[in-house]
Design a protein around this motif. Sequence first.
Motif, mmCIF file in Angstrom:
data_model
loop_
_atom_site.group_PDB
_atom_site.id
_atom_site.type_symbol
_atom_site.label_atom_id
_atom_site.label_comp_id
_atom_site.label_asym_id
_atom_site.label_seq_id
_atom_site.Cartn_x
_atom_site.Cartn_y
_atom_site.Cartn_z
ATOM 1 N N PHE A 176 -26.473 33.202 38.024
ATOM 2 C CA PHE A 176 -26.114 31.662 38.165
ATOM 3 C C PHE A 176 -24.702 31.224 38.513
ATOM 4 O O PHE A 176 -24.541 30.182 39.104
ATOM 5 C CB PHE A 176 -27.009 30.959 37.204
ATOM 6 C CG PHE A 176 -28.299 30.958 37.192
ATOM 7 C CD1 PHE A 176 -28.949 29.900 37.969
ATOM 8 C CD2 PHE A 176 -29.295 31.990 36.676
ATOM 9 C CE1 PHE A 176 -30.506 29.933 38.038
ATOM 10 C CE2 PHE A 176 -30.393 31.743 36.771
ATOM 11 C CZ PHE A 176 -31.032 30.883 37.340
ATOM 12 N N TYR A 177 -23.905 32.282 38.344
ATOM 13 C CA TYR A 177 -22.535 31.903 38.503
ATOM 14 C C TYR A 177 -22.001 32.838 39.308
ATOM 15 O O TYR A 177 -20.971 32.415 40.177
ATOM 16 C CB TYR A 177 -21.535 31.802 37.057
ATOM 17 C CG TYR A 177 -21.497 32.903 36.202
ATOM 18 C CD1 TYR A 177 -20.531 33.839 36.743
ATOM 19 C CD2 TYR A 177 -22.161 33.249 35.158
ATOM 20 C CE1 TYR A 177 -20.157 34.943 35.695
ATOM 21 C CE2 TYR A 177 -22.198 34.368 34.408
ATOM 22 C CZ TYR A 177 -21.270 35.194 34.619
ATOM 23 O OH TYR A 177 -20.950 36.198 33.846
ATOM 24 N N ASN A 228 -23.703 31.560 42.685
ATOM 25 C CA ASN A 228 -23.943 30.394 42.643
ATOM 26 C C ASN A 228 -24.059 29.830 44.182
ATOM 27 O O ASN A 228 -25.011 28.969 44.365
ATOM 28 C CB ASN A 228 -22.796 29.691 42.082
ATOM 29 C CG ASN A 228 -23.024 28.185 41.926
ATOM 30 O OD1 ASN A 228 -22.562 27.396 42.685
ATOM 31 N ND2 ASN A 228 -23.609 27.779 41.015
ATOM 32 N N HIS A 268 -24.286 24.999 37.328
ATOM 33 C CA HIS A 268 -23.991 26.537 36.842
ATOM 34 C C HIS A 268 -22.417 27.017 37.537
ATOM 35 O O HIS A 268 -22.294 28.166 37.555
ATOM 36 C CB HIS A 268 -24.941 27.564 36.702
ATOM 37 C CG HIS A 268 -26.157 27.297 35.916
ATOM 38 N ND1 HIS A 268 -26.135 27.431 34.741
ATOM 39 C CD2 HIS A 268 -27.375 26.287 35.992
ATOM 40 C CE1 HIS A 268 -27.141 27.025 34.061
ATOM 41 N NE2 HIS A 268 -27.923 26.479 35.111
ATOM 42 N N PHE A 321 -25.565 31.099 29.120
ATOM 43 C CA PHE A 321 -25.138 30.364 30.458
ATOM 44 C C PHE A 321 -23.635 29.716 30.295
ATOM 45 O O PHE A 321 -22.994 29.572 31.057
ATOM 46 C CB PHE A 321 -26.063 29.273 30.813
ATOM 47 C CG PHE A 321 -27.450 29.873 31.428
ATOM 48 C CD1 PHE A 321 -27.344 30.423 32.699
ATOM 49 C CD2 PHE A 321 -28.429 29.877 30.761
ATOM 50 C CE1 PHE A 321 -28.400 30.804 33.180
ATOM 51 C CE2 PHE A 321 -29.523 30.518 31.397
ATOM 52 C CZ PHE A 321 -29.435 30.880 32.405
ATOM 53 N N PRO A 374 -32.000 28.160 32.906
ATOM 54 C CA PRO A 374 -31.003 27.538 33.601
ATOM 55 C C PRO A 374 -31.355 25.847 33.825
ATOM 56 O O PRO A 374 -30.330 25.417 34.262
ATOM 57 C CB PRO A 374 -30.802 28.156 34.975
ATOM 58 C CG PRO A 374 -32.505 28.799 35.101
ATOM 59 C CD PRO A 374 -32.861 29.205 33.822
ATOM 60 N N THR A 402 -26.484 24.829 30.688
ATOM 61 C CA THR A 402 -25.534 24.679 31.918
ATOM 62 C C THR A 402 -24.516 25.584 31.598
ATOM 63 O O THR A 402 -24.342 26.234 30.481
ATOM 64 C CB THR A 402 -25.089 23.063 32.026
ATOM 65 O OG1 THR A 402 -24.179 22.886 30.869
ATOM 66 C CG2 THR A 402 -26.381 22.106 32.281
ATOM 67 N N ARG A 403 -23.408 25.353 32.367
ATOM 68 C CA ARG A 403 -22.287 26.141 32.024
ATOM 69 C C ARG A 403 -21.423 25.557 30.822
ATOM 70 O O ARG A 403 -20.498 26.250 30.659
ATOM 71 C CB ARG A 403 -21.272 26.134 33.359
ATOM 72 C CG ARG A 403 -20.845 25.020 33.901
ATOM 73 C CD ARG A 403 -20.073 25.057 35.186
ATOM 74 N NE ARG A 403 -19.635 23.595 35.595
ATOM 75 C CZ ARG A 403 -18.296 23.248 35.250
ATOM 76 N NH1 ARG A 403 -17.518 24.084 34.681
ATOM 77 N NH2 ARG A 403 -17.969 21.987 35.722
#
Length: 671
Positions: free
Chosen positions: A99-100, A103, A132, A327, A351, A355-356
Motif C-alpha cells: 500500500f505504500y 501506492n 497510504h 499500516f 487498509p 491509514t499511514r
Amino acid sequence: MFRLIRQLFFLLTALFWLTSPLLAQKNLPNQQRALKGKVTRQLRVRPDATPDFVNVNRLPYFEDKKALREIAKAEKRKNWNAARGLLEQYVAHFGIENFYKNNMMLWRLGQLFERTGNEEKAKAYYRLALKHHRQDVTKIQLYYDSLEQKDAELYVPLKTYYDIVEYRKNIATFRPPKGVYTNMGAGINSNVEDYGPSYNDDSQQLIFSSKRKVRGIHNVVDEELYVAKRQGESWLDAEPLPKPISSPYNEGSACLSKDGTTMYFSRCECPTCHGNCDLFVTKFKNGQWTVPQSLGMAVNSTGWDSQPTLSRTEDTLYFASDRIGGFGLSDIWFTYKLKNGGWAKAQNMGPIINTRESEVSPFYHPLYNVLYFSSRGQLLNFGDFDIYKAYRVAGRWQEPINIGPLVNGKGSEYYFTIDADSKNLYYARSEEKQMKNLDLYSFPLPMEAQPLATTHVEGSLIDSVTQKPLNGIISIIDVDNGIEVASKYVRPDGSFDFDLIDGGKYVMLIQSPDYFTVEKKFDLKADTVMKLMTTSIDYNIPLIFKNIEFDAGKSNIRPSMHATLDRIVVFMVDHPDTRLRIAGHTDAAGDPDVNEKLSQDRADAIRRYIEVKGKLKPNRIESRGYGSTVPLKEEVTEEDMRVNRRVEFRLVKPEGSEVKPGKAPDAGGGW
C-alpha cells in the motif's frame, strides 16, 4: 531504536486509554426495540466499491512479475478494459507493504475506472492512495477532489449553527435543538486527567481511567481504573477498583462484557508484560475480581497494545496497537475466540480502517455492527484526531464516516463510548483554559453519529422563475426524538444530502437572505429524492401580498393575514441583520388627511405584529403611511382603487450577507 522512538512518540500523544462498554439492551426506545432483531444482524448500508484485500494478514508484500508484465502490455496497447481488470486483480492481492511501496498502482487503477465512467470505484482507489501514500500525492489529490466535494466544507461553522438555534427560540415554529455538554461532576472528575469512560447500562456503572493517584516518595503518577455508580441523574463519588486489578503498575482502558462479569483492560510497564502495554482479562467470581491474566503473545506484541472493545456478539476483540508490521503509527487490530476458549493470533483490520497515520480508541456498538474509532489519517478531519464510524456489511468494513462537527472540533477527540439507547455519548475533553486537563463529559448523540442513520435523503433547491439553483443553509429537525443534525450549506449546484434514521418525522428548513425560509415536513420511510422550488427575493422591488387587505376604515390585523406575516417574521428572525420597510397606501377616495393617518395606522399595526411575534430588537422595522400620494395607477374603476389600496414590504439586505459553503453570513450595511 526506531521502534523505541516510535513508541515514545505515541505515548506522548496521550492516547493511552479508551474504554468500551458492552451495554445492556433493556429500556430501548420503541423504534430501536422494534428494529433490534433485524438491524443488529445487518444494517441497511450500501456497500462501497472497494474489494477485500485477502493477503493483508497473510504476507507482508505481494509480487507477481508475470502479472506485472501482462498489465504493462495491456497499457502499451491502450487496451484500457484489459489493463483495468488485470490491475484490479493484482491490487486485490496486496499485502500491507504494497500500500505504500506500490501506492501509485492504486492511483492508476482509480484513473482507469474514472476513464470508463465508474466514479465510485475511482474514488475508492483514490482514497486508498491518499490514505497510504508516503510521497507527494498532489496529483492524486487533484483527481480525487475533481470527483468528490469535501463534506467538511458543507457544514456551517458551529457559531453560525448555534446562532440559528438561538434566533429560532424567539418564535413558535420548528427550530433545531441545541446539544449541551454536561460535565459529569465532581464525583467523577478530579483536578487532573480523567478519561476513558466505559458505561454499563445493567449496573448503571461508569468505569474510567484517572491519573489522580501518585505513589512513592517522588509522587510518580499512578494511572488506575475507577468506578462510579449512577443514582438518578447524578453520580456517586468514584472509587478505585480494588486489588488485584489495582497494582503498582498502570492500568486503564477497561472493557466490560454485557453481563459485567468479564473485564478486559490494559496494564503497562509490568514485569510480565511482553511490551510497553499489554491486554489482560479478569472475571468477577464470588464477589471479587480474579487475578488478571495476560491474553498472551498471540494477541499482545512487543509494542503498545491497549484500548480493547468487544464486538456485539463478544466473540471478537478489537484494540489499538503500534506494533511493527502495521499500516501507520498505530492501527486497529482484532482477535477472535477459538473453540478452545483462547484467542487467535491478532490480525490487522486492513487498509479501509487503517491509514499511514494513527488510528486508536475503537468502540464497538453493543447492538449494531458499527465500529467507532479515532483517526488522524482519514480524508475528512475537522481537527487533529476525529471520531469516525464504519459499518460492517456482508463481512466487509465500509469506508469510515466522520461523525460531524457537533462532536469533532479543532482539537482531538477520542476516549469515545455511547449508551445502548444511542442517546448519549461519553468522552473526554479539555477546556480551553486547561488544555491538558481532560474531564469526562456527556453529550446528546447527534444524527451523524447515530448507528441507524443510514437512510439517504438528497434533493435540490431551484428558483421557480429562473430554474437556476439556489444556495442557503439547510437544517433538518427530528420532530419525534429531538436528535440534533448538523446544518449544512446547500452546494453551489443547489443539491444537498443527509443520512437520517428511517421511520422518523422530520422538518427541513432552508434559509438564505435571497428567499423566504423554505419549510418542508416529511415522514422518512426509505431513501428519498426531492426537488424543492421557491422564488428569489428581488430587493429592488417591493413585495405586495394579495391577502394583506384590511377591513374598510380599520387597521386591525385580520386572521387571514397571519400566514403571510408569519413568513416575514421567520425571515426577520433567521436574518437578524436584515431590516424591513413597511409602506401603507390607500385609494384616493375620501379625506386625504384621514387616508394618510389610516395608512400609517395600518403600517404600524403590521410592524407591531412582526416585532411582537418575532421578539425583534427595536429599530429593525420602519413603518410609514403614504395615504393616496403614491398610486400605482390612475383610478378609473373599482379594481384600480383596489390595486392602489396596498401594503408594500421592502427588505433591506445587509452588505456581505451571501451564504456560501465555508463562509458564514456576515453582518454589515444598513438603510
